[in-house]
Motif scaffolding. Structure first.
Motif, PDB file in Angstrom:
ATOM      1  N   GLU A  66       0.837  -1.203   0.000  1.00 49.16           N
ATOM      2  CA  GLU A  66       0.000   0.000   0.000  1.00 49.16           C
ATOM      3  C   GLU A  66       0.873   1.255   0.000  1.00 49.16           C
ATOM      4  N   CYS A  67       0.254   2.348  -0.452  1.00 49.91           N
ATOM      5  CA  CYS A  67       0.935   3.635  -0.521  1.00 49.91           C
ATOM      6  C   CYS A  67       1.293   4.112   0.888  1.00 49.91           C
ATOM      7  N   GLN A  68       2.509   4.534   1.074  1.00 45.13           N
ATOM      8  CA  GLN A  68       2.925   4.925   2.427  1.00 45.13           C
ATOM      9  C   GLN A  68       2.436   6.315   2.821  1.00 45.13           C
ATOM     10  N   GLU A  69       1.816   7.023   1.880  1.00 46.35           N
ATOM     11  CA  GLU A  69       1.288   8.338   2.213  1.00 46.35           C
ATOM     12  C   GLU A  69      -0.171   8.255   2.647  1.00 46.35           C
ATOM     13  N   CYS A  70      -1.028   7.651   1.793  1.00 51.16           N
ATOM     14  CA  CYS A  70      -2.463   7.645   2.071  1.00 51.16           C
ATOM     15  C   CYS A  70      -2.919   6.332   2.717  1.00 51.16           C
ATOM     16  N   HIS A  71      -2.089   5.305   2.631  1.00 54.67           N
ATOM     17  CA  HIS A  71      -2.430   3.976   3.163  1.00 54.67           C
ATOM     18  C   HIS A  71      -3.759   3.468   2.644  1.00 54.67           C
ATOM     19  N   GLN A  72      -4.156   3.894   1.447  1.00 60.07           N
ATOM     20  CA  GLN A  72      -5.426   3.443   0.867  1.00 60.07           C
ATOM     21  C   GLN A  72      -5.182   2.766  -0.469  1.00 60.07           C
ATOM     22  N   ARG A  73      -4.625   3.541  -1.400  1.00 55.18           N
ATOM     23  CA  ARG A  73      -4.386   3.003  -2.728  1.00 55.18           C
ATOM     24  C   ARG A  73      -3.107   2.183  -2.745  1.00 55.18           C
ATOM     25  N   PRO A  74      -3.003   1.276  -3.733  1.00 55.32           N
ATOM     26  CA  PRO A  74      -1.748   0.520  -3.851  1.00 55.32           C
ATOM     27  C   PRO A  74      -0.610   1.416  -4.348  1.00 55.32           C
ATOM     28  N   ILE A 119       4.761   4.654  -3.267  1.00 57.85           N
ATOM     29  CA  ILE A 119       3.707   5.671  -3.249  1.00 57.85           C
ATOM     30  C   ILE A 119       2.751   5.468  -4.420  1.00 57.85           C
ATOM     31  N   CYS A 120       1.490   5.913  -4.254  1.00 53.17           N
ATOM     32  CA  CYS A 120       0.540   5.834  -5.364  1.00 53.17           C
ATOM     33  C   CYS A 120       0.676   7.087  -6.232  1.00 53.17           C
ATOM     34  N   GLU A 121       0.078   7.048  -7.418  1.00 51.16           N
ATOM     35  CA  GLU A 121       0.291   8.131  -8.359  1.00 51.16           C
ATOM     36  C   GLU A 121      -0.345   9.440  -7.874  1.00 51.16           C
ATOM     37  N   VAL A 122      -1.510   9.306  -7.227  1.00 50.82           N
ATOM     38  CA  VAL A 122      -2.207  10.498  -6.726  1.00 50.82           C
ATOM     39  C   VAL A 122      -1.334  11.214  -5.697  1.00 50.82           C
ATOM     40  N   CYS A 123      -0.811  10.462  -4.746  1.00 52.31           N
ATOM     41  CA  CYS A 123       0.022  11.071  -3.702  1.00 52.31           C
ATOM     42  C   CYS A 123       1.342  11.582  -4.291  1.00 52.31           C
ATOM     43  N   ALA A 124       1.846  10.858  -5.279  1.00 55.14           N
ATOM     44  CA  ALA A 124       3.096  11.282  -5.895  1.00 55.14           C
ATOM     45  C   ALA A 124       2.941  12.671  -6.490  1.00 55.14           C
TER      46      ALA A 124
HETATM   47 ZN   LIG Z   1      -1.339   7.389  -1.888  1.00 54.11          ZN
END
Ligand SMILES: [Zn+2]
Ligand SMILES: [Zn+2]
Lengths: 354, 182
Positions: free
Chosen positions: B2-10, B28-33
């Motif tokens: 899972e994404c280490q920023e949002c912990h929601q998306r992969p 990280i996921c693309e949105v958070c990136a």
């Molecule tokens: Zn994320």
């Protein structure tokens, strides 16, 4: 030496020298951005201040020499005609931005055209140094020595934490943009280059076409340069760039061999047709000329075409740009007139090779 | 993973960052990136304009300004030397002078991090003439690091050599500083 010296030849003297990997890498360039500590940057400075800087460079450096870079010619942009400015841009001796500047913009160009020091561009000083082939380390060493030489008389805007201070936040730190000009016809033909670009971007490097707009790269000529200037040493930046360039060279050579093995006769046909077009056409657009020149250059590198010099690509790419054609004709030309003159210059140049 | 920023998306993107010499791994996921400024370039290719408009799209924080900074009447940071305001800087994407770097200092790290993949501090060349003691100080700190390593690896003979070098450089710095004070 006069300005004419820079105008009469499409190809700079240093380009005639052989460089490492020059079947693929045409040139390496280091550009350093520097500013005076006590003056506002050109974007906001008074004309008076910029004029002072211009005069300082004329008085201190006109006709001086540094190492192999002899007899620096001082050129004020405001003294040039529109056509002369485009010629210097097309030869990459000055940037398009400098050419657009009125007022106190100037440049110092060495006799062999390897060094150009742009004055009052986006920053007060832009040092630019070229080497043939893949020679980033050597270019860096020389650029830093040239930088030391200027620093003897110029107090740079430098900050312990941020490094060399530049007008644009994308240049701060080293102020260095290192770039390599590559001819990648096989990677372009097989569309591999498009797939590689995102990966290269992720490494903090940028790939773009040198001629042409948007994503197209006329003549299959690409420029790879560093994007990051802060937080890494100059040597480290060069190392990262060089390693990607080496990989691209490897992929390009592999792709060339694969095409040669799998469709040798088709490739040979394409190359000879291009040579035919260049040798015989009477009207040729810049796009077609670029495509044919790239094919012919590939033919030379693969040993299919003999007795034509490698420099034909860089030379004719520059010689057939609008500014150069009009400089040659000594007047402004319509698009059609340019296509006719372009065809005739190319024919002449190829005749000369025989 | 899972994404280490949002912990929601992969986490679909992996970044290795070297920030001021320290290596960190980011999943990280693309949105958070995009949000966090990891993706410096738009997917369709690099464009300075896009980069800059994206770059200055964040809340400025004039209240966090350092001491000695002047505000103009709109409570905007303004460079005392060239007159450029922080709002203008965001619009044009260019500094007006070297002093701007100090004036806007408290707001610059996020910008530099975005543009220079996480970096905020210069590690490259120090100018020969005006660099003064900086060369020696940098040399000193790298020798001290080396000394630490040697001691940890119990290479005491080599450590003694490095220790002498450190003393020598410290003396040089001392002398230079005394010279400057005169
Ligand atoms: Zn994320
Ligand atoms: Zn300022």
């Amino acid at each position: 030496m006069t300005l004419e010296h820079f105008m009469n030849e499409a190809i700079s003297p240093w380009m005639r020298e052989e460089g490492p990997d020059n079947d693929i890498v045409l040139s390496s360039r280091i550009r350093l951005a520097r500013n005076f500590a006590d003056m506002p940057f050109p974007i906001i400075a008074d004309q008076k201040d910029l004029e002072k800087i211009r005069e300082f460079f004329q008085i201190e450096y006109e006709h001086t020499s540094f190492q192999d870079y002899k007899d620096l010619e001082f050129v004020s942009i405001r003294d040039l005609t529109a056509i002369e400015k485009s010629v210097l841009v097309e030869k990459h001796l000055i940037s398009p931005l400098l050419a657009k500047k009125e007022g106190a913009a100037a440049t110092l160009i060495s006799e062999n055209e390897q060094v150009s020091i742009m004055i009052n561009e986006e920053d007060h000083i832009r040092i630019q140094l070229y080497f043939p082939g893949l020679q980033l380390t050597k270019a860096l060493t020389k650029a830093l020595e040239l930088d030391d030489w200027l620093e003897e008389k110029v107090s740079y805007a430098f900050d312990e934490t941020r490094g060399f201070l530049t007008s644009c936040p994308t240049n701060v730190g080293t102020g260095m943009r290192a770039s390599v000009m590559m001819h990648l016809p096989a990677l372009a033909m097989t569309k591999q280059i498009n797939r590689m670009m995102p990966a290269i971007n992720q490494l903090g490097l940028v790939v773009r076409g040198i001629y042409g707009e948007g994503s197209e790269a006329l003549g299959n000529l690409f420029q790879i340069s560093n994007q990051i200037t802060l937080g890494k040493t100059e040597e480290h930046i060069i190392e990262d760039l060089e390693s990607v360039v080496q990989q691209l060279i490897g992929h390009e050579r592999k792709a060339r061999n694969r095409i040669l093995e799998q469709s040798g006769i088709e490739l040979e046909d394409r190359i000879y047709r291009s040579l035919g077009v260049l040798e015989y056409s009477r009207i040729i657009e810049s796009k077609e000329a670029a495509r044919c020149l790239s094919n012919v250059r590939l033919g030379i590198d693969l040993g299919i075409i003999k007795n034509v010099s490698r420099n034909i690509l860089n030379e004719l790419m520059v010689l057939t740009q609008p500014g150069f054609l009009q400089y040659f004709a000594k007047k402004t030309l319509t698009a059609n007139e340019r296509d006719i003159l372009r065809a005739s210059l190319i024919r002449e140049r190829l005749q000369f090779e025989k | 993973m899972e994404c280490q920023e949002c912990h929601q998306r992969p986490a679909t993107l992996h970044y290795t960052q070297v920030i001021n010499g320290h290596k960190t791994e980011v999943q990280i996921c693309e949105v958070c990136a995009k949000e966090k400024g990891y993706m410096t370039y738009p997917e369709e290719g690099y464009s300075l304009h896009n980069l800059l408009t994206g770059l200055f799209n964040f809340e400025s924080n004039p209240m966090g300004a350092s001491h000695g900074t002047t505000f103009n009447k709109e409570n905007d940071l303004q460079c005392p030397k060239c007159g450029l305001t922080f709002t203008e800087f965001k619009q044009i994407g260019k500094f007006g002078c070297g002093e701007c770097y100090h004036t806007f200092a408290s707001n610059l790290n996020p910008i530099f991090r975005r543009v220079h993949s996480g970096n905020t501090e210069h590690r490259g060349k120090i100018p020969k003439r005006i660099g003064g003691n900086l060369h020696l100080k940098k040399q000193l700190s790298s020798l001290k690091d080396e000394l630490q390593n040697l001691i940890m690896n119990e290479e005491f003979e080599q450590a003694a050599v490095v220790r002498d070098k450190i003393k020598e450089i410290e003396q040089q710095i001392d002398q230079k500083e005394k010279g400057d004070a005169r």
